[in-house]
Design a protein around this motif. Structure first.
Motif, PDB file in Angstrom:
ATOM      1  N   LEU A 237      64.998  22.139 -13.045  1.00  0.00           N
ATOM      2  CA  LEU A 237      63.725  21.901 -12.337  1.00  0.00           C
ATOM      3  C   LEU A 237      64.091  20.508 -11.562  1.00  0.00           C
ATOM      4  O   LEU A 237      64.812  20.039 -12.138  1.00  0.00           O
ATOM      5  CB  LEU A 237      62.686  22.009 -13.113  1.00  0.00           C
ATOM      6  N   GLU A 238      63.249  20.368 -10.497  1.00  0.00           N
ATOM      7  CA  GLU A 238      63.430  19.216  -9.718  1.00  0.00           C
ATOM      8  C   GLU A 238      62.136  18.931  -8.757  1.00  0.00           C
ATOM      9  O   GLU A 238      61.254  19.854  -8.667  1.00  0.00           O
ATOM     10  CB  GLU A 238      64.575  19.238  -8.774  1.00  0.00           C
ATOM     11  N   LEU A 239      61.878  17.745  -8.545  1.00  0.00           N
ATOM     12  CA  LEU A 239      60.748  17.359  -7.413  1.00  0.00           C
ATOM     13  C   LEU A 239      60.898  17.692  -6.321  1.00  0.00           C
ATOM     14  O   LEU A 239      62.131  17.602  -5.644  1.00  0.00           O
ATOM     15  CB  LEU A 239      60.440  15.916  -7.642  1.00  0.00           C
ATOM     16  N   LYS A 240      59.820  18.300  -5.534  1.00  0.00           N
ATOM     17  CA  LYS A 240      59.907  18.288  -4.026  1.00  0.00           C
ATOM     18  C   LYS A 240      58.612  17.923  -3.557  1.00  0.00           C
ATOM     19  O   LYS A 240      57.403  18.016  -3.860  1.00  0.00           O
ATOM     20  CB  LYS A 240      59.827  19.652  -3.698  1.00  0.00           C
ATOM     21  N   LEU A 241      58.728  17.168  -2.483  1.00  0.00           N
ATOM     22  CA  LEU A 241      57.688  16.279  -1.642  1.00  0.00           C
ATOM     23  C   LEU A 241      57.122  17.276  -0.722  1.00  0.00           C
ATOM     24  O   LEU A 241      57.870  17.650   0.226  1.00  0.00           O
ATOM     25  CB  LEU A 241      58.002  14.904  -1.262  1.00  0.00           C
ATOM     26  N   LEU A 242      55.712  17.629  -0.695  1.00  0.00           N
ATOM     27  CA  LEU A 242      55.308  18.631   0.482  1.00  0.00           C
ATOM     28  C   LEU A 242      55.187  17.967   1.627  1.00  0.00           C
ATOM     29  O   LEU A 242      55.176  16.552   1.566  1.00  0.00           O
ATOM     30  CB  LEU A 242      53.920  19.119  -0.409  1.00  0.00           C
ATOM     31  N   GLU A 243      54.895  18.401   2.790  1.00  0.00           N
ATOM     32  CA  GLU A 243      54.702  17.839   3.973  1.00  0.00           C
ATOM     33  C   GLU A 243      53.629  16.604   4.132  1.00  0.00           C
ATOM     34  O   GLU A 243      52.518  16.929   3.493  1.00  0.00           O
ATOM     35  CB  GLU A 243      54.569  18.611   5.091  1.00  0.00           C
ATOM     36  N   ASP A 244      53.772  15.591   4.672  1.00  0.00           N
ATOM     37  CA  ASP A 244      52.858  14.488   4.629  1.00  0.00           C
ATOM     38  C   ASP A 244      53.189  13.798   6.263  1.00  0.00           C
ATOM     39  O   ASP A 244      54.363  13.686   6.495  1.00  0.00           O
ATOM     40  CB  ASP A 244      53.121  13.549   3.647  1.00  0.00           C
ATOM     41  N   GLU A 245      51.915  13.455   6.795  1.00  0.00           N
ATOM     42  CA  GLU A 245      52.198  12.533   8.051  1.00  0.00           C
ATOM     43  C   GLU A 245      53.035  11.556   8.049  1.00  0.00           C
ATOM     44  O   GLU A 245      53.751  11.118   8.942  1.00  0.00           O
ATOM     45  CB  GLU A 245      50.830  12.463   8.521  1.00  0.00           C
ATOM     46  N   ASN A 246      52.928  10.532   6.939  1.00  0.00           N
ATOM     47  CA  ASN A 246      53.672   9.511   6.693  1.00  0.00           C
ATOM     48  C   ASN A 246      55.027   9.673   5.879  1.00  0.00           C
ATOM     49  O   ASN A 246      54.870   9.953   4.847  1.00  0.00           O
ATOM     50  CB  ASN A 246      52.993   8.380   5.890  1.00  0.00           C
ATOM     51  N   LYS A 247      55.920   9.797   6.600  1.00  0.00           N
ATOM     52  CA  LYS A 247      57.235  10.312   6.262  1.00  0.00           C
ATOM     53  C   LYS A 247      58.169   9.231   5.718  1.00  0.00           C
ATOM     54  O   LYS A 247      59.351   9.215   5.871  1.00  0.00           O
ATOM     55  CB  LYS A 247      57.872  11.282   7.021  1.00  0.00           C
ATOM     56  N   THR A 248      57.778   7.820   5.463  1.00  0.00           N
ATOM     57  CA  THR A 248      58.424   6.738   5.443  1.00  0.00           C
ATOM     58  C   THR A 248      59.001   6.800   4.029  1.00  0.00           C
ATOM     59  O   THR A 248      58.431   7.399   3.211  1.00  0.00           O
ATOM     60  CB  THR A 248      57.747   5.232   5.636  1.00  0.00           C
ATOM     61  N   LYS A 249      60.373   6.066   3.904  1.00  0.00           N
ATOM     62  CA  LYS A 249      60.723   6.169   2.457  1.00  0.00           C
ATOM     63  C   LYS A 249      59.851   5.492   1.448  1.00  0.00           C
ATOM     64  O   LYS A 249      59.679   5.684   0.303  1.00  0.00           O
ATOM     65  CB  LYS A 249      62.113   5.193   2.540  1.00  0.00           C
ATOM     66  N   SER A 250      59.095   4.338   1.969  1.00  0.00           N
ATOM     67  CA  SER A 250      58.294   3.675   0.961  1.00  0.00           C
ATOM     68  C   SER A 250      57.133   4.616   0.577  1.00  0.00           C
ATOM     69  O   SER A 250      56.604   4.459  -0.682  1.00  0.00           O
ATOM     70  CB  SER A 250      57.682   2.412   1.741  1.00  0.00           C
ATOM     71  N   ASN A 251      56.656   5.334   1.492  1.00  0.00           N
ATOM     72  CA  ASN A 251      55.616   6.511   1.052  1.00  0.00           C
ATOM     73  C   ASN A 251      55.897   7.448   0.047  1.00  0.00           C
ATOM     74  O   ASN A 251      55.375   7.681  -0.945  1.00  0.00           O
ATOM     75  CB  ASN A 251      55.044   6.986   2.325  1.00  0.00           C
ATOM     76  N   LYS A 252      57.485   7.862   0.310  1.00  0.00           N
ATOM     77  CA  LYS A 252      57.859   8.802  -0.816  1.00  0.00           C
ATOM     78  C   LYS A 252      58.032   8.109  -2.316  1.00  0.00           C
ATOM     79  O   LYS A 252      57.495   8.995  -3.110  1.00  0.00           O
ATOM     80  CB  LYS A 252      59.299   8.923  -0.233  1.00  0.00           C
ATOM     81  N   TYR A 253      58.333   6.695  -2.124  1.00  0.00           N
ATOM     82  CA  TYR A 253      58.359   6.387  -3.514  1.00  0.00           C
ATOM     83  C   TYR A 253      57.226   5.913  -4.015  1.00  0.00           C
ATOM     84  O   TYR A 253      56.974   6.084  -5.356  1.00  0.00           O
ATOM     85  CB  TYR A 253      59.424   4.889  -3.462  1.00  0.00           C
ATOM     86  N   PHE A 254      56.114   5.787  -3.276  1.00  0.00           N
ATOM     87  CA  PHE A 254      54.797   5.478  -3.709  1.00  0.00           C
ATOM     88  C   PHE A 254      54.319   6.681  -4.389  1.00  0.00           C
ATOM     89  O   PHE A 254      53.745   6.548  -5.452  1.00  0.00           O
ATOM     90  CB  PHE A 254      53.967   5.018  -2.697  1.00  0.00           C
ATOM     91  N   ARG A 255      54.495   7.883  -3.766  1.00  0.00           N
ATOM     92  CA  ARG A 255      53.808   9.081  -4.200  1.00  0.00           C
ATOM     93  C   ARG A 255      54.375   9.512  -5.645  1.00  0.00           C
ATOM     94  O   ARG A 255      53.959   9.991  -6.497  1.00  0.00           O
ATOM     95  CB  ARG A 255      54.040  10.383  -3.243  1.00  0.00           C
ATOM     96  N   ILE A 256      55.696   9.126  -5.786  1.00  0.00           N
ATOM     97  CA  ILE A 256      56.407   9.346  -7.128  1.00  0.00           C
ATOM     98  C   ILE A 256      55.983   8.524  -7.906  1.00  0.00           C
ATOM     99  O   ILE A 256      55.756   8.946  -9.066  1.00  0.00           O
ATOM    100  CB  ILE A 256      57.887   9.574  -6.903  1.00  0.00           C
ATOM    101  N   ILE A 257      55.726   7.323  -7.818  1.00  0.00           N
ATOM    102  CA  ILE A 257      55.299   6.424  -8.587  1.00  0.00           C
ATOM    103  C   ILE A 257      53.694   6.855  -9.168  1.00  0.00           C
ATOM    104  O   ILE A 257      53.337   6.811 -10.234  1.00  0.00           O
ATOM    105  CB  ILE A 257      55.260   5.003  -8.464  1.00  0.00           C
ATOM    106  N   ALA A 258      52.856   7.221  -8.115  1.00  0.00           N
ATOM    107  CA  ALA A 258      51.481   7.403  -8.444  1.00  0.00           C
ATOM    108  C   ALA A 258      51.404   8.761  -9.145  1.00  0.00           C
ATOM    109  O   ALA A 258      50.648   8.688 -10.029  1.00  0.00           O
ATOM    110  CB  ALA A 258      50.812   7.684  -6.989  1.00  0.00           C
TER     111      ALA A 258
END
Length: 313
Positions: A237-258
């Motif tokens: 199994l692995e994580l997948k981020l669904l589509e989001d308007e803000n595609k910055t790397k920091s946003n991706k990390y923030f979502r994983i942390i949150a």
């Protein structure tokens, strides 16, 4: 007209040692949970309650029913080339219900009075009580003379309940991976306790809040660097981020942390986790739903034209 031709043998020695192996593993894990979280009463007996007790039950479910659903057999049966198969028409793989029925009666079949042995030796299809109830048999895959040959003149319905089966398999893998990560952390903590814990009455303890933070970081670091924990890696199994308007790397990390912040609710009440991944349309737990993340099956690397790339876009 439907007709099954069943050919089996008792496979008694193999079945005995396969069962002994599986329940030895369950005993070892149960012993570790008692050793780590057990509390002695006034009579000197050790017991566990709450979440640790639930973990024992959950591990039993995963090691017996779960492995049987994911891989077709428990690890003990696989080692000895044994495989349970269904005797129902149009079906060879066991359903979730059949696996549950087989193992609910393990305590009776494995009892010292030998009910399981007597039934395996004397029933027509060498079935123990759990097999009879679940409509299953156990065959030795190395013996070509053991099988169920099925003949059915009626039309076979394509995609027979496949979606439901896949969801059941997925949920078992999610729960199994989470439990694996939890038990591995507990073992690591137990090893480190003499160095980081406080010694009280000859026993080492750690404060609850630092332990929760350490568990949070233990999971989060794996998520950030590998998109999966060790438990998810084992169960593919692995994580997948669904589509989001803000595609910055920091946003991706923030979502994983949150996503991990909401784990505290699931640790306090595991049923929140089980219910949410069972009823949501994308089988998301609470943190997944809020942060728009899904947990999907690991696949080989795909081309740039696929729906998701490395970070889910």
């Amino acid at each position: 007209m439907n007709k099954n031709i069943i050919s089996t043998k008792s496979n008694l020695k193999k079945r005995f040692f396969a069962g002994l192996f599986d329940y030895s593993i369950i005993f070892i894990v149960t012993y570790l949970i008692f050793d780590i979280w057990g509390v002695a009463n006034s009579e000197g007996n050790t017991h566990v309650t709450g979440f640790p007790a639930f973990c024992i039950f959950l591990f039993w479910c995963i090691w017996t029913v779960g492995l049987e659903q994911i891989f077709g057999a428990t690890l003990g049966n696989s080692i000895f080339n044994l495989k349970p198969i269904s005797t129902r028409k149009n079906q060879s793989k066991l359903t979730l219900g059949q696996s549950i029925k087989r193992h609910l009666l393990d305590s009776i079949d494995l009892s010292p009075i030998g009910i399981g042995v007597l039934l395996i030796k004397n029933t027509e299809n060498n079935q123990r009580l759990g097999d009879i109830w679940a409509e299953t048999i156990v065959i030795d895959e190395t013996d070509q003379n053991q099988s169920v040959k099925k003949f059915d003149d009626s039309p076979v319905t394509e995609n027979y309940n496949i979606q439901k089966k896949n969801i059941g398999n997925y949920i078992v893998r999610r729960v199994a991976s989470a439990l694996f990560d939890f038990i591995l952390f507990a073992i690591i903590l137990k090893i480190l306790l003499p160095y980081i814990g406080n010694k009280i009455d000859g026993e080492y303890y750690t404060d609850t809040f630092p332990t929760i933070i350490a568990f949070f970081l233990y999971l989060l670091i794996q998520d950030l660097f590998f998109k999966k924990t060790l438990g998810k890696f084992i169960f593919k199994l692995e994580l997948k981020l669904l589509e989001d308007e803000n595609k910055t790397k920091s946003n991706k990390y923030f979502r994983i942390i949150a996503r991990r912040v909401f784990d505290v609710f699931e640790i306090i009440c595991p049923f929140i986790y089980l219910i949410s991944i069972s009823i949501t349309d994308k089988n998301q737990k609470l943190g997944d739903k809020i942060t728009k993340i899904i947990v999907t099956e690991s696949k080989i690397k795909t081309t740039a034209n696929t729906r998701y790339n490395q970070f889910g876009y």
